[in-house]
Design a protein around this motif. Sequence first.
Motif, mmCIF file in Angstrom:
data_model
loop_
_atom_site.group_PDB
_atom_site.id
_atom_site.type_symbol
_atom_site.label_atom_id
_atom_site.label_comp_id
_atom_site.label_asym_id
_atom_site.label_seq_id
_atom_site.Cartn_x
_atom_site.Cartn_y
_atom_site.Cartn_z
ATOM 1 N N ARG A 67 0.891 -1.234 0.071
ATOM 2 C CA ARG A 67 0.096 -0.052 0.082
ATOM 3 C C ARG A 67 0.935 1.236 -0.074
ATOM 4 N N ALA A 68 1.907 1.071 0.478
ATOM 5 C CA ALA A 68 2.944 2.316 1.042
ATOM 6 C C ALA A 68 3.582 2.856 -0.504
ATOM 7 N N ILE A 69 3.773 1.631 -1.190
ATOM 8 C CA ILE A 69 4.400 1.805 -2.899
ATOM 9 C C ILE A 69 3.261 2.495 -3.597
ATOM 10 N N ALA A 70 2.238 1.871 -3.575
ATOM 11 C CA ALA A 70 1.098 2.504 -4.443
ATOM 12 C C ALA A 70 0.842 3.902 -3.941
ATOM 13 N N ALA A 71 0.678 4.286 -2.635
ATOM 14 C CA ALA A 71 0.628 5.619 -2.479
ATOM 15 C C ALA A 71 1.690 6.541 -3.006
ATOM 16 N N SER A 72 2.980 6.161 -2.570
ATOM 17 C CA SER A 72 3.869 6.865 -3.102
ATOM 18 C C SER A 72 4.072 7.112 -4.497
ATOM 19 N N VAL A 73 3.574 6.296 -5.325
ATOM 20 C CA VAL A 73 3.707 6.588 -6.833
ATOM 21 C C VAL A 73 2.366 6.853 -7.487
ATOM 22 N N GLN A 74 1.372 7.463 -6.586
ATOM 23 C CA GLN A 74 0.241 7.914 -7.023
ATOM 24 C C GLN A 74 -0.548 6.778 -7.918
ATOM 25 N N GLY A 75 -0.590 5.572 -7.485
ATOM 26 C CA GLY A 75 -1.101 4.517 -8.520
ATOM 27 C C GLY A 75 -2.219 3.871 -7.567
ATOM 28 N N GLN A 76 -3.124 3.249 -8.381
ATOM 29 C CA GLN A 76 -4.257 2.639 -8.123
ATOM 30 C C GLN A 76 -3.904 1.065 -7.328
ATOM 31 N N TRP A 77 -4.628 1.089 -6.253
ATOM 32 C CA TRP A 77 -4.128 -0.231 -5.637
ATOM 33 C C TRP A 77 -5.570 -0.933 -5.373
ATOM 34 N N ARG A 78 -5.419 -2.185 -5.517
ATOM 35 C CA ARG A 78 -6.384 -3.193 -5.100
ATOM 36 C C ARG A 78 -5.927 -4.290 -4.273
ATOM 37 N N ARG A 79 -6.827 -4.746 -3.414
ATOM 38 C CA ARG A 79 -6.254 -5.873 -2.407
ATOM 39 C C ARG A 79 -7.403 -7.177 -2.631
ATOM 40 N N ILE A 80 -6.980 -8.383 -2.974
ATOM 41 C CA ILE A 80 -7.729 -9.691 -3.114
ATOM 42 C C ILE A 80 -7.311 -10.403 -1.881
ATOM 43 N N GLN A 81 -8.313 -10.477 -1.203
ATOM 44 C CA GLN A 81 -8.114 -11.536 0.215
ATOM 45 C C GLN A 81 -8.318 -13.029 -0.731
ATOM 46 N N PHE A 82 -7.199 -13.801 -0.723
ATOM 47 C CA PHE A 82 -7.465 -15.028 -1.404
ATOM 48 C C PHE A 82 -7.926 -16.310 -0.288
ATOM 49 N N THR A 83 -8.960 -16.867 -0.549
ATOM 50 C CA THR A 83 -9.656 -17.669 0.411
ATOM 51 C C THR A 83 -9.859 -19.049 -0.404
#
Length: 331
Positions: A67-83
């Motif tokens: 998340r910190a990398i995405a925020a630092s480069v002004q990028g869109q990030w998504r999280r997929i919780q694998f189950t």
Amino acid sequence: MTVPAQQPPTPQEVQGFVDTFGRVVSNVELAVLGKNQVVRLALTALFAEGHLLIEDVPGTGKTSLARAIAASVQGQWRRIQFTPDLLPSDVSGVTIFNQATRAFEFHNGPIFANIVVADEINRASPKTQSALLEVMEERLVTVDGTGHPVPRPFMVVATQNPVEMDGTYRLPEAQLDRFLMRISVGYPDERNEVEVLRAAAAGHSVDQLHAVTDTSTVSRLVSLASRVHIADPLYLYAVRLAAATRSMDEVRVGVSPRGAISLTRAARVWALSNGRPYVIPEDMKELAGPVLAHRLLLAPDAQMRGSTADGVLRQAMETVAVPQPVGAGSD
């Protein structure tokens, strides 16, 4: 066939890369304390257009790093919780019939982002894990015969719990080979863990990070890194190192050609981040563990003796002669 050599980065371009890389490192370290080497390796994967596998126990900051990398480069990030019940379409997206337009429409899945966090990837079934293979390699999702490109830059940051924990599925070798690096965050030292507690008590979070660059700049610097010079002896060193792993008794499957390619890609970024427009042997030696160890499949008897991929890789490196340092323009 001889591939034409590209013009190495100019001193001004090198300094520009170093400055941007340093700013992003410093910004990410505001959220991931005391892990400079881990942050630098993660950003090396980003600027090499590779994917990152973080293997560690829960609660060590794996998701915070992404998340910190995405925020630092002004990028869109998504999280997929694998189950275990996650479906491939839950990752890539689905085609749905629109009653109003009388046509099928594709609805993007969470894979369509600059930074995709595949959280606890080894908890999903092998079928769902395999859904990532095409997009990780091709940067393209194919649904019903139609290709849908993902945004650039694009990096999958997958987290994985140790294999001895309950309810996990081992990642297949084909998927492991798609990750440019495998790293471990590890526990912070005492001083930094105290700072983590203070930051949590004060309400500080990754959401408060400000961007220090943007995705267009990252894409430009990715192209710049591809121009970093690698002399022929270093290409040969990467090939011989990969070949050495394939001939060891402890190894059932050694480093593939993709692994050797990944080592040279990462070494270019590592060299550039250290202010050089050319790769030296120390760049490859520094990155060999994170880039190559996870690609080794050890023989069963070697595993029973307690051998590890990192240890076997170190043995292989001792058998391969290291070329003398060479600079740009020297072959």
